[in-house]
Design a protein around this motif. Sequence first.
Motif, mmCIF file in Angstrom:
data_model
loop_
_atom_site.group_PDB
_atom_site.id
_atom_site.type_symbol
_atom_site.label_atom_id
_atom_site.label_comp_id
_atom_site.label_asym_id
_atom_site.label_seq_id
_atom_site.Cartn_x
_atom_site.Cartn_y
_atom_site.Cartn_z
ATOM 1 N N GLY A 168 -11.232 -83.036 -19.998
ATOM 2 C CA GLY A 168 -11.243 -81.729 -20.017
ATOM 3 C C GLY A 168 -12.206 -81.387 -21.059
ATOM 4 N N LYS A 169 -13.013 -82.455 -21.916
ATOM 5 C CA LYS A 169 -13.645 -81.958 -22.753
ATOM 6 C C LYS A 169 -15.188 -81.448 -22.349
ATOM 7 N N LEU A 170 -15.285 -81.469 -21.062
ATOM 8 C CA LEU A 170 -16.702 -81.036 -20.212
ATOM 9 C C LEU A 170 -16.254 -81.112 -19.009
ATOM 10 N N ALA A 171 -16.879 -79.709 -18.308
ATOM 11 C CA ALA A 171 -16.774 -79.515 -16.966
ATOM 12 C C ALA A 171 -17.838 -78.806 -16.396
ATOM 13 N N VAL A 172 -17.819 -78.798 -15.117
ATOM 14 C CA VAL A 172 -18.800 -78.429 -14.612
ATOM 15 C C VAL A 172 -18.579 -77.610 -12.967
ATOM 16 N N ILE A 173 -19.465 -76.629 -12.761
ATOM 17 C CA ILE A 173 -19.415 -76.076 -11.391
ATOM 18 C C ILE A 173 -20.588 -76.136 -10.639
ATOM 19 N N ASN A 230 -18.921 -82.729 -5.191
ATOM 20 C CA ASN A 230 -18.320 -83.251 -6.427
ATOM 21 C C ASN A 230 -19.097 -84.378 -7.041
ATOM 22 N N GLY A 231 -19.944 -85.138 -6.125
ATOM 23 C CA GLY A 231 -20.833 -86.141 -6.576
ATOM 24 C C GLY A 231 -22.014 -85.387 -7.599
ATOM 25 N N ILE A 232 -22.629 -84.223 -6.928
ATOM 26 C CA ILE A 232 -23.541 -83.445 -7.701
ATOM 27 C C ILE A 232 -22.968 -82.832 -9.037
ATOM 28 N N ALA A 233 -21.699 -82.406 -9.149
ATOM 29 C CA ALA A 233 -21.217 -81.874 -10.282
ATOM 30 C C ALA A 233 -20.995 -83.050 -11.451
ATOM 31 N N MET A 234 -20.628 -84.165 -10.615
ATOM 32 C CA MET A 234 -20.496 -85.238 -11.694
ATOM 33 C C MET A 234 -22.052 -85.671 -12.147
ATOM 34 N N THR A 259 -15.935 -78.241 -8.562
ATOM 35 C CA THR A 259 -15.864 -78.529 -9.996
ATOM 36 C C THR A 259 -15.607 -80.003 -10.383
ATOM 37 N N TYR A 260 -16.172 -80.460 -11.612
ATOM 38 C CA TYR A 260 -15.737 -81.675 -11.951
ATOM 39 C C TYR A 260 -15.367 -81.677 -13.403
ATOM 40 N N SER A 261 -14.475 -82.298 -13.668
ATOM 41 C CA SER A 261 -13.971 -82.442 -15.240
ATOM 42 C C SER A 261 -14.113 -83.729 -15.726
ATOM 43 N N HIS A 262 -14.716 -83.887 -16.864
ATOM 44 C CA HIS A 262 -14.895 -85.127 -17.555
ATOM 45 C C HIS A 262 -14.134 -85.340 -19.011
ATOM 46 N N LEU A 263 -13.708 -86.516 -19.190
ATOM 47 C CA LEU A 263 -13.227 -86.841 -20.572
ATOM 48 C C LEU A 263 -12.089 -86.008 -20.806
#
Length: 295
Positions: free
Chosen positions: A160-165, A181-185, A154-158
């Motif tokens: 926790g305003k945006l997150a990815v699996i 992690n790089g691909i999630a970003m 997973t990657y969390s951005h800002l």
Amino acid sequence: MAAITAKMVKELREKTGAGMMDCKKALIEKDGNMEASIDYLREKGMAKAAKKSGRTAAEGLVFDGVSDDNKTAVLIEFNSETDFVAKNESFINFGNKLVEISLNSDVNTVEELKAVEIDGKTVETLITELIAKIGENMNLRRIEKVTTDGFVATYSHLGGKLAVIVEMSGEATDTNKDKANGIAMHVAALDPKYLTSSEVTTTDLEKEKEIARKQLEAEGKPAQIIEKILIGKMNKFYEENCLVKQIYVRAENKETVEKFAGDISVLSFKRMKVGEGIEKEESDFAAEVAAQING
């Protein structure tokens, strides 16, 4: 009538999160009985929470987590009315608790998560109590859960305003997890619409073709030339919208995500942004404050 001490009021406040005066009133009403006072405040808290339930909760956070074996990941959108409350410690702790519950049980939907019991109370009841404690409407809106034979990241951005699996093939080695992690970003940054070109529907493709065709016709291109140009434009569409065909966001040599992944591959991805699709209420802040002052 039992004497109500400051110690009793303090204890009740710590157990319920309610205000000092509300705790004192509850103890007086219930003649000092602690459990009855807790029930009394819960009932009153629920009444307050019900009044707030109609208000739009479009802020909040997306909470993310990965199981210890890297086989399961979860995203949960938990909404509040304001960004201020999204920074509240109780709100954040509760969101993290929801992730922990989801990772350690077989829940896959919001309804299933709301029905889980913690110390005799359902998650839904605990949300209602949190609404009463903090004073804003809250909503457990979405859950995305991925379990795989490969591994997840997973990657969390800002904050926790945006997150990815991302779900990946292969083993969860340190090198592979770094790639994931790089691909999630990358997914967070570029917001791909599809994983591969095979996911692009005929309807979507024809729509893009028609838009491009009209643009080329408006430029005065001959019909026979337009069809050739459209082939190139559709290839470009795949490169811009399909994750594995996109240029990796941190690539120095213009390699695609697929090439960056190397001997592992992306099996699926989920991207969740706070408040997407929620129609926010527009309000006159000055009028709202005046209304509160006037009762």
